[in-house]
Design a protein around this motif. Structure first.
Motif, mmCIF file in Angstrom:
data_model
loop_
_atom_site.group_PDB
_atom_site.id
_atom_site.type_symbol
_atom_site.label_atom_id
_atom_site.label_comp_id
_atom_site.label_asym_id
_atom_site.label_seq_id
_atom_site.Cartn_x
_atom_site.Cartn_y
_atom_site.Cartn_z
ATOM 1 N N ILE A 148 36.722 28.330 34.983
ATOM 2 C CA ILE A 148 36.066 29.914 34.770
ATOM 3 C C ILE A 148 36.136 30.679 35.726
ATOM 4 O O ILE A 148 36.131 31.661 35.265
ATOM 5 C CB ILE A 148 34.766 29.078 34.174
ATOM 6 C CG1 ILE A 148 34.538 28.467 32.508
ATOM 7 C CG2 ILE A 148 33.790 29.821 33.767
ATOM 8 C CD1 ILE A 148 33.788 28.079 32.065
ATOM 9 N N LEU A 149 36.161 30.978 37.335
ATOM 10 C CA LEU A 149 35.311 31.462 37.955
ATOM 11 C C LEU A 149 37.759 32.015 38.123
ATOM 12 O O LEU A 149 38.203 32.832 37.653
ATOM 13 C CB LEU A 149 35.607 31.079 39.241
ATOM 14 C CG LEU A 149 35.572 31.492 41.170
ATOM 15 C CD1 LEU A 149 34.603 32.483 40.597
ATOM 16 C CD2 LEU A 149 35.670 30.234 42.183
ATOM 17 N N GLY A 150 38.894 31.324 37.583
ATOM 18 C CA GLY A 150 39.800 31.384 38.116
ATOM 19 C C GLY A 150 39.651 32.740 36.313
ATOM 20 O O GLY A 150 40.187 33.832 36.521
ATOM 21 N N ALA A 151 39.349 32.586 35.953
ATOM 22 C CA ALA A 151 39.269 33.273 33.925
ATOM 23 C C ALA A 151 38.481 34.381 34.452
ATOM 24 O O ALA A 151 39.089 35.171 34.699
ATOM 25 C CB ALA A 151 38.495 33.208 33.125
ATOM 26 N N VAL A 152 37.319 34.514 35.222
ATOM 27 C CA VAL A 152 36.723 36.070 36.159
ATOM 28 C C VAL A 152 37.108 36.561 36.795
ATOM 29 O O VAL A 152 37.792 37.727 37.029
ATOM 30 C CB VAL A 152 34.751 34.687 36.154
ATOM 31 C CG1 VAL A 152 34.647 36.506 37.199
ATOM 32 C CG2 VAL A 152 34.736 34.647 35.397
ATOM 33 N N ILE A 153 37.856 35.567 37.804
ATOM 34 C CA ILE A 153 39.017 36.452 38.781
ATOM 35 C C ILE A 153 39.890 36.960 37.715
ATOM 36 O O ILE A 153 40.075 38.815 38.220
ATOM 37 C CB ILE A 153 39.484 35.683 39.624
ATOM 38 C CG1 ILE A 153 38.632 34.629 40.881
ATOM 39 C CG2 ILE A 153 40.767 36.624 40.369
ATOM 40 C CD1 ILE A 153 39.178 34.250 41.426
ATOM 41 N N LEU A 154 40.628 36.525 36.762
ATOM 42 C CA LEU A 154 41.790 37.710 35.889
ATOM 43 C C LEU A 154 40.676 38.626 35.241
ATOM 44 O O LEU A 154 41.653 39.771 35.687
ATOM 45 C CB LEU A 154 42.369 36.506 35.576
ATOM 46 C CG LEU A 154 42.960 35.161 35.733
ATOM 47 C CD1 LEU A 154 42.978 34.095 34.429
ATOM 48 C CD2 LEU A 154 44.506 36.150 36.738
ATOM 49 N N SER A 155 40.337 38.390 34.472
ATOM 50 C CA SER A 155 39.037 39.692 34.503
ATOM 51 C C SER A 155 38.823 40.712 34.808
ATOM 52 O O SER A 155 39.204 41.869 34.480
ATOM 53 C CB SER A 155 37.768 38.631 33.308
ATOM 54 O OG SER A 155 38.476 37.458 32.517
ATOM 55 N N LEU A 156 38.346 40.332 35.751
ATOM 56 C CA LEU A 156 37.642 41.258 36.830
ATOM 57 C C LEU A 156 38.847 42.482 37.038
ATOM 58 O O LEU A 156 39.073 44.062 37.619
ATOM 59 C CB LEU A 156 37.305 40.611 38.185
ATOM 60 C CG LEU A 156 35.655 40.359 38.607
ATOM 61 C CD1 LEU A 156 35.820 40.172 39.732
ATOM 62 C CD2 LEU A 156 34.762 41.602 37.849
#
Length: 184
Positions: free
Chosen positions: A16-24
């Protein structure tokens, strides 16, 4: 790298942290990044100013969703970020489900290389795809009502997602005879 840590420690939090980084990265982009971004930003600005009747080629349900989100925080960047979060979190969470039969780092790398940058252009379609892709987990669990609800939600973003009703047809008529590995 984050997906490797997630798989090694068997914790979704890292994914989920990776998804947040990609989303940012996707959500905080300039309007000239991606061929459709400027069109989306212009549409969001029209919706924000109450002129959504001048926004063409978008479902009225999508314009309503945008209007509701813009009432929370009146910024086109906010919408880009929200839609990127929906897309990346749902896709990576569904990939998490397949980690026992395929390498999570490899799957996330394939997603990043093949589809992540498409979300900069075909944002509505990618949100729909993410919702449906995540929803396929409920077909596997035979929770068809939840899948249908997600299918309807996906269609609010892009009507083409209604084609996914075929997944249910496959499940009922053809897939019953396939082994679980063949379905995956």
């Amino acid at each position: 790298m984050i997906s490797q840590i997630s798989q090694k420690k068997n914790k979704k939090l890292y994914l989920i942290l990776g998804a947040v980084i990609l989303s940012l990265i996707a959500g905080l982009r300039r309007s000239d990044v991606g061929t459709d971004t400027k069109g989306y930003v212009d549409a969001f600005e029209l919706i924000l100013s109450g002129q959504e009747q001048y926004v063409y080629s978008m479902e009225s349900s999508f314009k309503t969703i945008c209007s509701l989100l813009l009432n929370i925080y009146g910024s086109s960047t906010f919408l880009l970020l929200v839609f990127a979060l929906i897309t990346n979190v749902l896709i990576l969470l569904r990939l998490w489900d397949f980690r026992k039969i395929a390498s999570l780092p490899l799957m996330t790398a394939i997603y990043f290389i093949s589809f992540y940058f498409m979300s900069f252009n075909i944002m509505r379609q990618m949100v729909s795809v993410a919702i449906l892709f995540y929803g396929t987990r409920f077909i596997k669990k035979q929770e068809y009502l939840i899948f249908v609800i997600l299918l309807l939600i996906a269609s609010l973003f892009h009507r083409s997602s209604l084609i996914a009703v075929c997944f249910l047809g496959l499940e009922f008529f053809q897939w019953k005879s396939l082994k679980p590995k063949q379905k995956i």
